[in-house]
Design an enzyme around this catalytic site. Structure first.
Site, PDB file in Angstrom:
ATOM      1  CG  HIS A 182      -3.447  -0.326  -2.758  1.00 51.12           C
ATOM      2  ND1 HIS A 182      -2.465  -1.158  -3.247  1.00 51.12           N
ATOM      3  CD2 HIS A 182      -3.566  -0.617  -1.434  1.00 51.12           C
ATOM      4  CE1 HIS A 182      -1.993  -1.901  -2.265  1.00 51.12           C
ATOM      5  NE2 HIS A 182      -2.646  -1.595  -1.157  1.00 51.12           N
TER       6      HIS A 182
ATOM      7  CD  GLN B 202      -0.439  -9.030   0.516  1.00 56.65           C
ATOM      8  OE1 GLN B 202       0.021  -7.899   0.456  1.00 56.65           O
ATOM      9  NE2 GLN B 202      -1.300  -9.387   1.450  1.00 56.65           N
TER      10      GLN B 202
ATOM     11  CE  LYS C  22      -9.612  -8.673   8.656  1.00 59.47           C
ATOM     12  NZ  LYS C  22      -8.394  -9.489   8.540  1.00 59.47           N
TER      13      LYS C  22
ATOM     14  CG  ASP D  12      -1.579  -5.806  -2.327  1.00 56.67           C
ATOM     15  OD1 ASP D  12      -2.524  -6.123  -1.598  1.00 56.67           O
ATOM     16  OD2 ASP D  12      -0.404  -5.734  -1.933  1.00 56.67           O
TER      17      ASP D  12
ATOM     18  NE  ARG E 270       2.430  -9.471   5.060  1.00 61.16           N
ATOM     19  CZ  ARG E 270       1.107  -9.483   4.919  1.00 61.16           C
ATOM     20  NH1 ARG E 270       0.392 -10.405   5.560  1.00 61.16           N
ATOM     21  NH2 ARG E 270       0.508  -8.592   4.170  1.00 61.16           N
TER      22      ARG E 270
ATOM     23  CB  CYS F 174      -1.024  -0.006   1.137  1.00 66.24           C
ATOM     24  SG  CYS F 174      -0.568  -0.898   2.612  1.00 66.24           S
TER      25      CYS F 174
ATOM     26  CG  HIS G 121      -5.824  -1.214   1.794  1.00 71.96           C
ATOM     27  ND1 HIS G 121      -4.458  -1.040   1.834  1.00 71.96           N
ATOM     28  CD2 HIS G 121      -6.353  -0.160   2.465  1.00 71.96           C
ATOM     29  CE1 HIS G 121      -4.172   0.053   2.500  1.00 71.96           C
ATOM     30  NE2 HIS G 121      -5.305   0.614   2.896  1.00 71.96           N
TER      31      HIS G 121
END
Length: 396
Positions: free
Chosen positions: A149, A145, A228, A147, A127, A98, A274
């Protein structure tokens, strides 16, 4: 639970999809057949995102530490991050994409007419996971990921959330998954005002109700920056896997001074959505391996057709069939008659290939093939007929 977790690793090894090595704990290595599956998943993802008005981006995997302090990750997530020193500056490998998307949004002055801005990224993230918790593709330290945005105006939130849910449904329909939905609300360790959290939670709940989606309330389990919606897939064994997520964030755009100019020529702050659908390519692959038990559907199978000429005299014709299939984009392997026919049949079935083409005198003389599918249904048809049927299947 351990039997379930080991299963995708066992199948992955048998089908030569991926491996894990001590030289890089928690960072899987993908073999050529595993890359076929990855590439097909990414191709589907890219195609559907292009159709739904997203622009694809790529951001660095490492950025200076102050970015993560500004985003809030340092306070809320630093124990899960990897750090490094470069040129006397502290850097962090990104655990999420992000901040990079936000930095790109801020590269130009924005008008309200430009919004929504929809950025999509297959972002490699890292991570820190305890070594004892690492498990194949399910729990890793390095993963991709899927992702996205979305920078939106206040009046666009519900429409964009509804469009995201529609896209989630489009993706999951290709795999035949049933799923249930959870709405997670403000956690104790969070950023932002009560008003912002209340507005965000109401928006997510309103969209779910408008689309008549049943959901389970999960109090206090939201992200630190916003509530979320999570999608839990149900596999062929009835097990549940949390994959997709949609998160509504008022915090990060404020922290990075994101803005746009409204119709009154006033500066406003966008809201950030997100969103991930697979969740992570690696984990989604583990779920698929478990779900299909390695017997992937034709479009996803690393090898789609195996050619089995019965004797050496059938090899020339089998090679011409192979060339025809390759030219049509079929992933095909030719098992030459170096071993017994029964041994080659067993090998192809063990590898869970969707279709076997058996080629003998009759097939060679009639310019056809004897097709056997995984259910051992058998038919004689030309290669052209087979390709036409596969094309028809892919469109249905």
């Amino acid at each position: 639970m351990m039997e379930q977790e080991q299963n995708h690793q066992k199948i992955g090894q048998e089908l030569q999809l991926f491996t894990t090595l001590e030289e890089a704990p928690g960072m899987p290595f993908f073999l050529p057949k595993g890359m076929v599956i990855r590439n097909e998943l990414e191709s589907l993802w890219k195609s559907l995102h292009q159709q739904n008005g997203y622009e694809e981006i790529r951001t660095p995997i490492m950025m200076k530490q102050h970015i993560w302090e500004q985003s809030g990750h340092w306070d809320h997530y630093h124990e899960n991050m990897f750090f490094s020193q470069v040129d006397q500056h502290s850097y962090a490998l990104k655990p999420m994409s992000c901040p990079g998307a936000v930095l790109l949004y801020n590269q130009k002055r924005r008008s309200y007419k430009e919004l929504p801005v929809r950025y999509a990224e297959l972002g490699l993230v890292h991570r820190y996971e305890q070594s004892g918790s690492l498990n194949g593709l399910l729990r890793v330290r390095s993963f991709t990921q899927d992702d996205a945005h979305l920078f939106v105006r206040l009046d666009q939130i519900e429409e964009e959330l509804a469009n995201v849910i529609k896209l989630v449904e489009q993706v999951y329909s290709h795999f035949g998954f049933d799923y249930h939905v959870e709405l997670s609300t403000r956690p104790p360790n969070s950023m932002g005002s009560d008003e912002q959290w209340s507005l965000a939670e109401r928006a997510l709940e309103s969209v779910l109700k408008a689309k008549t989606i049943d959901y389970q309330l999960n109090p206090g389990d939201g992200a630190f920056y916003g509530p979320k919606i999570d999608f839990h897939l149900k596999d062929s064994k009835g097990r549940s896997w949390q994959c997709g997520t949609i998160q509504l964030d008022f915090q990060m755009p404020e922290k990075f001074n994101c803005s746009y100019i409204d119709s009154e020529n006033q500066q406003q702050t966008p809201i950030l959505i997100h969103r991930a659908i697979y969740g992570a390519i690696e984990r989604f692959m583990a779920v698929l391996i478990e779900h299909y038990e390695g017997a992937f559907p034709y479009w996803l199978a690393p090898v789609q057709v195996v050619l089995l000429p019965i004797h050496e005299s059938h090899l020339d014709y089998a090679q011409s069939v192979q060339e025809t299939l390759k030219a049509a984009g079929v992933r095909v392997e030719l098992e030459k008659p170096d071993q017994s026919f029964k041994a080659r049949i067993r090998k192809a079935k063990k590898e869970k290939v969707p279709y076997l083409f058996i080629i003998g005198n009759n097939e060679k003389d009639s310019a056809s093939v004897s097709v056997q599918d995984r259910a051992q249904n058998q038919l004689n048809q030309t290669v052209v007929d087979f390709l036409a049927q596969r094309q028809e299947d892919s469109l249905s």
